[in-house]
Design a protein around this motif. Structure first.
Motif, PDB file in Angstrom:
ATOM      1  N   GLN A  33       1.018  -1.224   0.331  1.00 32.87           N
ATOM      2  CA  GLN A  33      -0.597   0.286   0.327  1.00 32.87           C
ATOM      3  C   GLN A  33       1.053   1.464   0.042  1.00 32.87           C
ATOM      4  O   GLN A  33       1.721   1.290   0.793  1.00 32.87           O
ATOM      5  CB  GLN A  33      -1.218   0.176   1.325  1.00 32.87           C
ATOM      6  CG  GLN A  33      -1.893   1.164   1.728  1.00 32.87           C
ATOM      7  CD  GLN A  33      -2.918   0.980   2.431  1.00 32.87           C
ATOM      8  OE1 GLN A  33      -3.356  -0.832   3.107  1.00 32.87           O
ATOM      9  NE2 GLN A  33      -3.669   1.590   2.540  1.00 32.87           N
ATOM     10  N   LEU A  34       0.551   2.084  -0.994  1.00 30.33           N
ATOM     11  CA  LEU A  34       1.235   3.284  -1.088  1.00 30.33           C
ATOM     12  C   LEU A  34      -0.162   4.755  -0.483  1.00 30.33           C
ATOM     13  O   LEU A  34      -0.805   4.776  -1.314  1.00 30.33           O
ATOM     14  CB  LEU A  34       2.070   3.916  -1.865  1.00 30.33           C
ATOM     15  CG  LEU A  34       2.807   4.868  -2.035  1.00 30.33           C
ATOM     16  CD1 LEU A  34       3.501   4.953  -3.666  1.00 30.33           C
ATOM     17  CD2 LEU A  34       2.589   6.123  -1.374  1.00 30.33           C
ATOM     18  N   SER A  35      -0.334   4.770   0.838  1.00 31.12           N
ATOM     19  CA  SER A  35      -1.363   6.181   1.061  1.00 31.12           C
ATOM     20  C   SER A  35      -0.596   7.486   1.184  1.00 31.12           C
ATOM     21  O   SER A  35      -0.204   7.348   2.355  1.00 31.12           O
ATOM     22  CB  SER A  35      -1.973   5.679   2.267  1.00 31.12           C
ATOM     23  OG  SER A  35      -2.274   6.878   3.062  1.00 31.12           O
ATOM     24  N   THR A  36      -0.810   8.256   0.324  1.00 29.37           N
ATOM     25  CA  THR A  36      -0.695   9.491   0.647  1.00 29.37           C
ATOM     26  C   THR A  36      -0.764  10.216   2.523  1.00 29.37           C
ATOM     27  O   THR A  36      -0.648  10.908   3.106  1.00 29.37           O
ATOM     28  CB  THR A  36      -1.190  10.468  -0.027  1.00 29.37           C
ATOM     29  OG1 THR A  36      -2.358  10.300  -0.282  1.00 29.37           O
ATOM     30  CG2 THR A  36      -0.029  11.145  -1.250  1.00 29.37           C
ATOM     31  N   GLY A  37      -2.418   9.742   2.497  1.00 32.18           N
ATOM     32  CA  GLY A  37      -2.608   9.907   3.858  1.00 32.18           C
ATOM     33  C   GLY A  37      -1.819   9.395   5.405  1.00 32.18           C
ATOM     34  O   GLY A  37      -1.117  10.342   5.846  1.00 32.18           O
ATOM     35  N   ASP A  38      -1.376   8.522   5.335  1.00 31.58           N
ATOM     36  CA  ASP A  38      -0.421   7.886   5.755  1.00 31.58           C
ATOM     37  C   ASP A  38       0.769   8.841   5.939  1.00 31.58           C
ATOM     38  O   ASP A  38       1.083   8.573   7.065  1.00 31.58           O
ATOM     39  CB  ASP A  38      -0.269   6.558   5.676  1.00 31.58           C
ATOM     40  CG  ASP A  38      -0.929   5.465   5.772  1.00 31.58           C
ATOM     41  OD1 ASP A  38      -1.754   5.551   6.513  1.00 31.58           O
ATOM     42  OD2 ASP A  38      -0.832   4.224   4.940  1.00 31.58           O
ATOM     43  N   ILE A  39       0.959   9.218   4.874  1.00 32.41           N
ATOM     44  CA  ILE A  39       2.250   9.875   5.077  1.00 32.41           C
ATOM     45  C   ILE A  39       2.406  11.047   5.569  1.00 32.41           C
ATOM     46  O   ILE A  39       3.035  11.484   6.270  1.00 32.41           O
ATOM     47  CB  ILE A  39       3.163   9.879   3.465  1.00 32.41           C
ATOM     48  CG1 ILE A  39       3.245   8.926   2.583  1.00 32.41           C
ATOM     49  CG2 ILE A  39       3.942  11.485   3.247  1.00 32.41           C
ATOM     50  CD1 ILE A  39       3.871   8.814   0.993  1.00 32.41           C
ATOM     51  N   PHE A  40       1.309  12.159   5.122  1.00 36.26           N
ATOM     52  CA  PHE A  40       1.343  13.132   6.105  1.00 36.26           C
ATOM     53  C   PHE A  40       0.815  12.901   7.611  1.00 36.26           C
ATOM     54  O   PHE A  40       1.013  13.579   8.142  1.00 36.26           O
ATOM     55  CB  PHE A  40      -0.267  13.547   5.693  1.00 36.26           C
ATOM     56  CG  PHE A  40      -0.239  14.052   4.112  1.00 36.26           C
ATOM     57  CD1 PHE A  40       0.830  14.788   4.044  1.00 36.26           C
ATOM     58  CD2 PHE A  40      -0.799  14.100   2.776  1.00 36.26           C
ATOM     59  CE1 PHE A  40       1.276  15.639   2.087  1.00 36.26           C
ATOM     60  CE2 PHE A  40      -0.958  14.591   1.416  1.00 36.26           C
ATOM     61  CZ  PHE A  40       0.205  15.440   1.391  1.00 36.26           C
ATOM     62  N   ARG A  41       0.365  11.609   8.207  1.00 33.01           N
ATOM     63  CA  ARG A  41      -0.336  11.857   9.138  1.00 33.01           C
ATOM     64  C   ARG A  41       1.562  11.064   9.983  1.00 33.01           C
ATOM     65  O   ARG A  41       1.606  11.234  10.982  1.00 33.01           O
ATOM     66  CB  ARG A  41      -0.944  10.220   9.227  1.00 33.01           C
ATOM     67  CG  ARG A  41      -2.505  10.710   9.300  1.00 33.01           C
ATOM     68  CD  ARG A  41      -3.447   9.702   9.791  1.00 33.01           C
ATOM     69  NE  ARG A  41      -3.474   8.113   8.805  1.00 33.01           N
ATOM     70  CZ  ARG A  41      -4.441   8.779   7.305  1.00 33.01           C
ATOM     71  NH1 ARG A  41      -4.824   9.568   7.297  1.00 33.01           N
ATOM     72  NH2 ARG A  41      -4.152   7.803   7.192  1.00 33.01           N
ATOM     73  N   HIS A  42       2.060  10.970   9.507  1.00 34.81           N
ATOM     74  CA  HIS A  42       3.384  10.851   9.615  1.00 34.81           C
ATOM     75  C   HIS A  42       4.302  11.478  10.052  1.00 34.81           C
ATOM     76  O   HIS A  42       4.368  12.150  10.836  1.00 34.81           O
ATOM     77  CB  HIS A  42       4.293   9.198   7.926  1.00 34.81           C
ATOM     78  CG  HIS A  42       6.049   9.526   8.544  1.00 34.81           C
ATOM     79  ND1 HIS A  42       6.530   8.387   9.939  1.00 34.81           N
ATOM     80  CD2 HIS A  42       6.750  10.457   8.616  1.00 34.81           C
ATOM     81  CE1 HIS A  42       8.118   9.455   9.575  1.00 34.81           C
ATOM     82  NE2 HIS A  42       7.532  10.191   8.794  1.00 34.81           N
TER      83      HIS A  42
END
Ligand code: AMP
Length: 268
Positions: A33-42
């Motif tokens: 999975q490549l999630s931009t939401g996860d990147i921003f949450r990081h």
């Protein structure tokens, strides 16, 4: 069909039920999975850990409709020259947009997405939450062309706003491992049964409140629907799957996805 998959994509409103459908593609095709939401949450988490408690609006120049220059933000936070300065500034911006339910501007999102996709050699991804605007969709199709890789399918998870609002309010996330739960449909298991959960910190996402969610749904209508049309007209195979099954079970989710995509279920 789908014998040699480069990449796939899951699209849909925030809270429409993308995750279980993405999981089907991940399992079936061995994707990541490549999630931009996860990147921003990081990055948002890095900023929260930094511990700034003041008002973020002081870094935003309303007349210019943009943040003040990064160097000025660093100065005001007294982090100029520190190793984490860039990540903290990015985290501040992520927090500003994400918690209001606003899309992060394309310039920031495209750059972060490209670097995460590059780290995967542009292959083997289920893109989740990217692209969300027509500009991002154009950026993606050009990137795929330049790198000589395919997007084999788009799976759109469809769901009604009202259902999404009810479902999202019950959503919880594990701060340690990112696993998603739902107080009604998938309650976190008894802590004693699971080693991971003992360490887990199960919370509500900071953007899961009605006001922020309504903004995200409006952003989807205004900005993501044109992105979907753009990708469809670019000829990428497109499938729409219901995000709300009357009788939910992981098997039913899996079957509904495989059937719509014309993929044989694995038996035995
Ligand atoms: P998600 O976890 O996909 O619901 O994303 C959470 C939040 O991250 C969104 O509400 C946006 O604020 C931001 N975000 C994630 N992906 C994008 C994107 N492709 N473009 C702009 N903002 C995004």
């Amino acid at each position: 069909m789908f014998s040699n998959v480069d990449n796939m994509m899951v699209m849909g409103k925030s809270g429409s039920g993308k995750q279980p459908r993405a999981d089907v593609l991940i399992r079936r095709f061995g994707l990541k999975q490549l999630s931009t939401g996860d990147i921003f949450r990081h990055y948002l988490g890095l900023f929260n850990a930094f511990g700034y408690e003041g008002d973020l609006n002081r870094f935003y120049d309303t007349a210019a409709d943009d943040f003040i220059p990064d160097e000025n933000i660093k100065e005001q936070l007294a982090i100029t020259g520190t190793p984490d300065a860039d990540a903290i500034v990015l985290g501040l911006k992520a927090k500003y947009y994400v918690e209001q339910g606003l899309f992060v501007p394309d310039r920031i999102t495209n750059a972060l997405f490209e670097s995460a996709f590059r780290a995967m050699n542009f292959k083997g991804a289920v893109l989740d939450g990217f692209p969300r605007t027509e500009e991002q969709a154009r950026f993606l199709t050009e990137l795929l062309k330049r790198e000589g890789v395919r997007l084999d399918a788009i799976l759109l998870v469809e769901n009604e706003d009202e259902l999404i609002i009810n479902r999202t309010m019950g959503r919880r996330i594990c701060k340690s491992c990112g696993e998603l739960f739902h107080m009604e449909f998938r309650p976190p298991p008894d802590e004693r049964k699971n080693e991971c959960l003992k360490k887990c910190n199960i919370v509500q996402r900071s953007d899961d409140n009605v006001e922020s969610l309504k903004k995200r749904l409006a952003e989807f209508r205004e900005k993501t629907l044109p992105a979907i049309e753009y990708l469809k007209s670019a000829g990428i195979p497109f499938y729409a799957v219901p995000g709300n099954l009357p009788d939910y079970s992981p098997e039913r989710v899996e079957n509904s996805v495989l059937e719509i995509m014309g993929i044989e279920p694995v038996t035995g």
